[in-house]
Design an enzyme around this catalytic site. Structure first.
Site, mmCIF file in Angstrom:
data_model
loop_
_atom_site.group_PDB
_atom_site.id
_atom_site.type_symbol
_atom_site.label_atom_id
_atom_site.label_comp_id
_atom_site.label_asym_id
_atom_site.label_seq_id
_atom_site.Cartn_x
_atom_site.Cartn_y
_atom_site.Cartn_z
ATOM 1 N N ALA A 136 20.498 37.578 -76.585
ATOM 2 C CA ALA A 136 21.875 37.782 -77.059
ATOM 3 C C ALA A 136 21.893 38.238 -78.514
ATOM 4 O O ALA A 136 22.614 39.179 -78.872
ATOM 5 C CB ALA A 136 22.674 36.481 -76.906
ATOM 6 N N ARG A 165 9.657 38.870 -69.416
ATOM 7 C CA ARG A 165 10.586 38.567 -70.510
ATOM 8 C C ARG A 165 10.092 39.146 -71.830
ATOM 9 O O ARG A 165 10.879 39.598 -72.651
ATOM 10 C CB ARG A 165 10.717 37.048 -70.685
ATOM 11 N N TYR A 196 8.248 37.129 -57.398
ATOM 12 C CA TYR A 196 8.345 38.592 -57.438
ATOM 13 C C TYR A 196 7.244 39.178 -58.305
ATOM 14 O O TYR A 196 6.721 38.494 -59.187
ATOM 15 C CB TYR A 196 9.732 39.056 -57.921
ATOM 16 N N ASP A 207 23.827 31.996 -74.267
ATOM 17 C CA ASP A 207 23.710 30.603 -73.834
ATOM 18 C C ASP A 207 24.379 29.631 -74.798
ATOM 19 O O ASP A 207 24.745 28.525 -74.401
ATOM 20 C CB ASP A 207 22.228 30.217 -73.682
HETATM 21 C C1 LIG Z 1 13.999 29.161 -65.177
HETATM 22 C C2 LIG Z 1 15.005 30.169 -65.675
HETATM 23 C C3 LIG Z 1 15.102 31.397 -65.045
HETATM 24 C C4 LIG Z 1 16.057 32.342 -65.471
HETATM 25 N N1 LIG Z 1 16.122 33.543 -64.835
HETATM 26 C C5 LIG Z 1 17.016 34.457 -65.239
HETATM 27 C C6 LIG Z 1 17.089 35.739 -64.589
HETATM 28 O O1 LIG Z 1 16.310 36.018 -63.672
HETATM 29 N N2 LIG Z 1 18.025 36.635 -65.027
HETATM 30 C C7 LIG Z 1 18.879 36.344 -66.073
HETATM 31 O O2 LIG Z 1 19.709 37.213 -66.428
HETATM 32 N N3 LIG Z 1 18.822 35.142 -66.707
HETATM 33 C C8 LIG Z 1 17.920 34.209 -66.325
HETATM 34 N N4 LIG Z 1 17.838 33.008 -66.975
HETATM 35 C C9 LIG Z 1 18.764 32.741 -68.104
HETATM 36 C C10 LIG Z 1 18.306 33.411 -69.396
HETATM 37 O O3 LIG Z 1 16.952 33.106 -69.662
HETATM 38 C C11 LIG Z 1 19.171 32.932 -70.566
HETATM 39 O O4 LIG Z 1 20.525 32.969 -70.196
HETATM 40 C C12 LIG Z 1 18.966 33.820 -71.787
HETATM 41 O O5 LIG Z 1 17.633 33.709 -72.232
HETATM 42 C C13 LIG Z 1 19.926 33.413 -72.912
HETATM 43 O O6 LIG Z 1 19.633 34.181 -74.058
HETATM 44 P P1 LIG Z 1 20.167 33.721 -75.483
HETATM 45 O O7 LIG Z 1 19.671 34.747 -76.437
HETATM 46 O O8 LIG Z 1 21.619 33.437 -75.408
HETATM 47 O O9 LIG Z 1 19.479 32.308 -75.757
HETATM 48 P P2 LIG Z 1 17.945 31.943 -75.963
HETATM 49 O O10 LIG Z 1 17.073 32.778 -75.111
HETATM 50 O O11 LIG Z 1 17.848 30.466 -75.814
HETATM 51 O O12 LIG Z 1 17.657 32.357 -77.475
HETATM 52 C C14 LIG Z 1 18.105 31.564 -78.546
HETATM 53 C C15 LIG Z 1 17.283 31.905 -79.784
HETATM 54 O O13 LIG Z 1 17.789 31.154 -80.874
HETATM 55 C C16 LIG Z 1 16.741 30.493 -81.553
HETATM 56 N N5 LIG Z 1 17.295 29.248 -82.117
HETATM 57 C C17 LIG Z 1 17.663 28.144 -81.439
HETATM 58 N N6 LIG Z 1 18.136 27.207 -82.286
HETATM 59 C C18 LIG Z 1 18.072 27.746 -83.519
HETATM 60 C C19 LIG Z 1 18.421 27.265 -84.814
HETATM 61 N N7 LIG Z 1 18.913 26.037 -84.990
HETATM 62 N N8 LIG Z 1 18.222 28.075 -85.884
HETATM 63 C C20 LIG Z 1 17.732 29.338 -85.723
HETATM 64 N N9 LIG Z 1 17.367 29.839 -84.513
HETATM 65 C C21 LIG Z 1 17.541 29.047 -83.425
HETATM 66 C C22 LIG Z 1 15.700 30.238 -80.470
HETATM 67 O O14 LIG Z 1 14.404 30.042 -81.018
HETATM 68 C C23 LIG Z 1 15.812 31.514 -79.642
HETATM 69 O O15 LIG Z 1 15.010 32.544 -80.150
HETATM 70 C C24 LIG Z 1 16.910 32.042 -66.562
HETATM 71 C C25 LIG Z 1 16.806 30.808 -67.205
HETATM 72 C C26 LIG Z 1 15.865 29.887 -66.778
HETATM 73 C C27 LIG Z 1 15.774 28.579 -67.506
#
Ligand SMILES: Cc1cc2nc3c(=O)[nH]c(=O)nc-3n(C[C@H](O)[C@H](O)[C@H](O)COP(=O)(O)OP(=O)(O)OC[C@H]3O[C@@H](n4cnc5c(N)ncnc54)[C@H](O)[C@@H]3O)c2cc1C
Length: 405
Positions: A20, A113, A223, A300
């Site tokens: 994101a 990923r 997969y 997320d």
């Molecule tokens: C088992 C599993 C399978 C999945 N399969 C799929 C799929 O097939 N397709 C799909 O679309 N989605 C899938 N998802 C969901 C997807 O992985 C997440 O929705 C997505 O990674 C969210 O991205 P994000 O950037 O919002 O959060 P995150 O990936 O959690 O990234 C958050 C970032 O913020 C950083 N951070 C956290 N706290 C702090 C802080 N306090 N200060 C500074 N930095 C911080 C972290 O280190 C990280 O780099 C799956 C999830 C799981 C658990």
């Protein structure tokens, strides 16, 4: 950007360098806007496992100019096949072939990923407008009386910005400014494993597909990845020993016991899993407010969902598109964040809710399991009507979605 010893002043701060955060930074840069991303990890990166990318995700990646980089090593599964994990019989299929691609304008893709994250990171690094900083753990955010916002890091550094985007995932440090809630444990846990394709029987990988084995209180997703050189496995099951007070639940002994009741192919997958790391699964209740003053949430951090619809990452990408649209169209930050939230929260709330229902359906036992299998059997593999509301690219679907449930 002006820097003093402890206070760093930037126009727009993104907290978190996951899918994101990086997609939003890259999207802003492509519209000529600066973005400053801070990440708590020592390096930008993603864990070694696969991710399914539905057409809505691919459309955003295309608009960010990273589709070619992703397609280099991606696999195009020809179908998504649902199987009964106990009997080994097929339950139903979604055809992901030419008809699917024509319908949505983009393919269904599976990739590593690290490759997805790497393509977004590469795009950010190539832009002078994106600043990337690691080793910055954020503790909290607050709104300032002048309409700007402040973010405080564990090392004492403070950032002051016109706009702060919290892209810091399930346990967001920004979220408490906006919503008072806690992650909800599902009592399910995942084990993942990516192995060389040679370890997998040849007949299992003749046609690239996403295999979803559904069983009582468990499921397994498989997969191929990296142009078919690797095989991805995600085993999920409910622990009988869940407790918020200790970590000793969802153990590998439980994994083996749960999967021991399944057909040979599912049991065999136990050897492909990395037993060292387990992933407890959480989501949160959907909320309609992601914004407070000059601070907003995305991905997320805004709408963590159970992974059963494979849409968490895709919705984070859709968010990034809507967030960039709002910020470049509306000069007032708070108004832009409100527009973004109104556009996205009802839709992602529906997906969060449906993901829980999908989990129930995946894991049901007894008569329910028989009924599920019976009703799936009649599904036409090229009937995409019930998927459109989720898979149709944002630019085509617009904001009015025909939520079918
Ligand atoms: C088992 C599993 C399978 C999945 N399969 C799929 C799929 O097939 N397709 C799909 O679309 N989605 C899938 N998802 C969901 C997807 O992985 C997440 O929705 C997505 O990674 C969210 O991205 P994000 O950037 O919002 O959060 P995150 O990936 O959690 O990234 C958050 C970032 O913020 C950083 N951070 C956290 N706290 C702090 C802080 N306090 N200060 C500074 N930095 C911080 C972290 O280190 C990280 O780099 C799956 C999830 C799981 C658990």
């Amino acid at each position: 950007m002006s820097t003093s010893a402890e206070i760093i002043d930037v126009p727009l701060l993104i907290v978190g360098g996951g899918i994101a955060g990086l997609a939003t930074a890259l999207g802003l840069a492509r519209k000529g806007r600066p973005a400053h991303v801070i990440e708590r990890a020592p390096e930008f990166g993603e864990v070694g496992a696969g991710i399914q990318l539905a057409p809505n995700a691919m459309a955003v990646l295309d608009s960010l100019g990273v589709m070619d980089a992703i397609m280099k090593d991606a696999v195009l599964p020809q179908k998504k096949r649902y199987m009964d994990a106990v009997t080994g019989e097929e339950i139903g299929t979604v055809d992901l072939g030419p008809e699917f691609v024509e319908h949505y304008g983009y393919p269904y893709v599976v990739t590593h990923r690290a490759d997805l994250h790497g393509a977004l990171l590469e795009g950010c690094r190539a832009s002078d407008l994106v600043t990337l900083e690691t080793n910055r753990e954020v503790l909290r955010a607050e709104n300032l009386p002048d309409g700007r916002a402040k973010v405080v890091c564990a090392d004492g550094t403070e950032y002051v910005a016109d706009a702060v985007v919290g892209a810091d995932g399930l346990r967001s440090a920004i979220r408490p400014l906006i919503v008072e809630d806690e992650p909800v444990p599902s009592e399910y846990v995942a084990y993942r494993g990516t192995v060389p394709i040679e370890m997998v029987p040849a007949d299992a990988v003749e046609t690239p597909m996403v295999l979803c084995w559904l069983g009582p209180h468990m499921h397994l997703i498989q997969y191929p990845l990296r142009g078919g050189k690797l095989y991805n496995n995600v085993a999920v099951f409910r622990s009988d020993f869940y407790s918020p007070d200790h970590e000793n639940w969802g153990t590998e002994e439980e994994l083996d016991a749960r999967f021991g009741l399944c057909c040979d192919k599912v049991r065999e997958a136990g050897q492909y899993l990395n037993r060292e790391i387990r992933w407890p699964m959480y989501d949160r209740e959907p909320v309609t407010t992601w914004t407070s003053g000059a601070v907003s949430l995305i991905g997320d951090a805004a709408h963590p969902m159970l992974q059963y619809l494979a849409q968490g990452g895709a919705q984070s990408l859709d968010d990034s598109l809507a967030m960039v649209d709002a910020l470049v169209t509306e000069p007032n930050v708070e108004a832009a964040f409100k527009t973004f939230e109104a556009r996205r929260a009802p839709h992602t709330g529906n997906i969060q809710r449906l993901a829980r229902v999908a989990g129930e359906l995946f894991h049901i036992d007894g008569v329910g399991r028989a009924l599920r299998n019976y009703s799936f059997k009649d599904h036409n593999p090229t009937d995409y009507e019930n998927l459109d509301w989720m898979f149709m690219p944002l630019s085509v679907a617009g904001d009015t979605r025909n939520y079918p449930y």
